[in-house]
Design a protein around this motif. Sequence first.
Motif, mmCIF file in Angstrom:
data_model
loop_
_atom_site.group_PDB
_atom_site.id
_atom_site.type_symbol
_atom_site.label_atom_id
_atom_site.label_comp_id
_atom_site.label_asym_id
_atom_site.label_seq_id
_atom_site.Cartn_x
_atom_site.Cartn_y
_atom_site.Cartn_z
ATOM 1 N N ALA A 12 0.836 -1.205 0.000
ATOM 2 C CA ALA A 12 0.000 0.000 0.000
ATOM 3 C C ALA A 12 0.870 1.254 0.000
ATOM 4 O O ALA A 12 0.581 2.220 -0.726
ATOM 5 C CB ALA A 12 -0.938 0.000 1.201
ATOM 6 N N ASP A 13 1.942 1.243 0.786
ATOM 7 C CA ASP A 13 2.867 2.380 0.803
ATOM 8 C C ASP A 13 3.537 2.561 -0.560
ATOM 9 O O ASP A 13 3.697 3.677 -1.044
ATOM 10 C CB ASP A 13 3.940 2.197 1.879
ATOM 11 N N LEU A 14 3.920 1.457 -1.165
ATOM 12 C CA LEU A 14 4.564 1.492 -2.470
ATOM 13 C C LEU A 14 3.593 2.002 -3.536
ATOM 14 O O LEU A 14 3.967 2.803 -4.406
ATOM 15 C CB LEU A 14 5.070 0.091 -2.823
ATOM 16 N N LEU A 15 2.332 1.578 -3.455
ATOM 17 C CA LEU A 15 1.310 2.045 -4.403
ATOM 18 C C LEU A 15 1.129 3.556 -4.291
ATOM 19 O O LEU A 15 1.098 4.263 -5.306
ATOM 20 C CB LEU A 15 -0.019 1.326 -4.139
ATOM 21 N N GLU A 16 1.031 4.045 -3.071
ATOM 22 C CA GLU A 16 0.878 5.490 -2.833
ATOM 23 C C GLU A 16 2.054 6.256 -3.455
ATOM 24 O O GLU A 16 1.869 7.271 -4.130
ATOM 25 C CB GLU A 16 0.809 5.757 -1.328
ATOM 26 N N LYS A 17 3.259 5.740 -3.267
ATOM 27 C CA LYS A 17 4.455 6.368 -3.826
ATOM 28 C C LYS A 17 4.451 6.287 -5.356
ATOM 29 O O LYS A 17 4.768 7.257 -6.038
ATOM 30 C CB LYS A 17 5.706 5.689 -3.265
ATOM 31 N N ASP A 18 4.089 5.126 -5.895
ATOM 32 C CA ASP A 18 4.054 4.943 -7.351
ATOM 33 C C ASP A 18 3.065 5.893 -8.016
ATOM 34 O O ASP A 18 3.269 6.313 -9.154
ATOM 35 C CB ASP A 18 3.678 3.509 -7.716
ATOM 36 N N ILE A 19 1.998 6.227 -7.309
ATOM 37 C CA ILE A 19 0.969 7.079 -7.903
ATOM 38 C C ILE A 19 1.195 8.555 -7.574
ATOM 39 O O ILE A 19 1.206 9.390 -8.478
ATOM 40 C CB ILE A 19 -0.436 6.616 -7.466
ATOM 41 N N PHE A 20 1.404 8.875 -6.307
ATOM 42 C CA PHE A 20 1.453 10.286 -5.909
ATOM 43 C C PHE A 20 2.822 10.785 -5.458
ATOM 44 O O PHE A 20 2.970 11.963 -5.133
ATOM 45 C CB PHE A 20 0.415 10.553 -4.819
ATOM 46 N N GLY A 21 3.813 9.916 -5.458
ATOM 47 C CA GLY A 21 5.151 10.329 -5.058
ATOM 48 C C GLY A 21 5.863 11.117 -6.149
ATOM 49 O O GLY A 21 5.363 11.296 -7.265
ATOM 50 N N GLN A 22 7.048 11.595 -5.809
ATOM 51 C CA GLN A 22 7.898 12.300 -6.776
ATOM 52 C C GLN A 22 8.127 11.369 -7.966
ATOM 53 O O GLN A 22 8.549 10.246 -7.796
ATOM 54 C CB GLN A 22 9.234 12.644 -6.105
ATOM 55 N N GLY A 23 7.805 11.805 -9.158
ATOM 56 C CA GLY A 23 7.976 10.965 -10.344
ATOM 57 C C GLY A 23 6.903 9.903 -10.498
ATOM 58 O O GLY A 23 7.018 9.003 -11.327
ATOM 59 N N GLY A 24 5.835 9.993 -9.701
ATOM 60 C CA GLY A 24 4.758 9.010 -9.763
ATOM 61 C C GLY A 24 3.816 9.238 -10.942
ATOM 62 O O GLY A 24 3.951 10.191 -11.708
ATOM 63 N N ALA A 25 2.852 8.350 -11.068
ATOM 64 C CA ALA A 25 1.920 8.367 -12.200
ATOM 65 C C ALA A 25 1.111 9.659 -12.287
ATOM 66 O O ALA A 25 0.852 10.155 -13.384
ATOM 67 C CB ALA A 25 0.970 7.170 -12.106
#
Length: 184
Positions: free
Chosen positions: A61-74
């Motif tokens: 879940a943490d990784l998903l949040e980062k993948d979507i809304f993190g720096q360089g995310g989707a």
Amino acid sequence: MAEKDKAKSEYIEFAKTVEGFEPQVYTDAAGHLTIGYGHKLTDKEKASRTFMDGISESEAADLLEKDIFGQGGAYRMARQQFTNMFGAYTAGADSSKDYGPWNTLSENQKMMITDYGFNLGSIRDYPTLMLALLEQDWGTVAKEYKRTVGGKQLGRNEDIYDQYIAPNLDPASSGGTIERVLNY
């Protein structure tokens, strides 16, 4: 909860549902090594065998949040690609600040576009869909939203339709009913 935060939270739950949780590394439909809720392993993660022992739901879940809304995310990638596609577009709203036309979209429209970026890696192959979203032409959106991988339509098409498209269609334009536009 603000509209933006609510849309983001709902999208994370949507992504969890359509991606499904997989605690071990697997090969996705596009041939990418993946884990958790659709996290595509980076070259560094592959080389270091970061997820050799798997991943917990909380870590995923943490990784998903980062993948979507993190720096360089989707989300950021989709916003930039959308801005590059329609930077000169004016739709009557003030689109001269920040990310221009992106700012004219509803939060749900942004999440739908983000899903294309997260799931496919880019929104560039869908210019007709992106323009229809910008113009809120939901009839065209309903015709253009389907995604395929290897010639097969993705199961998440139905989920995208139900979550983001159907609520915007005018029931009067279809004789009082909203019909799903899927060609399986």
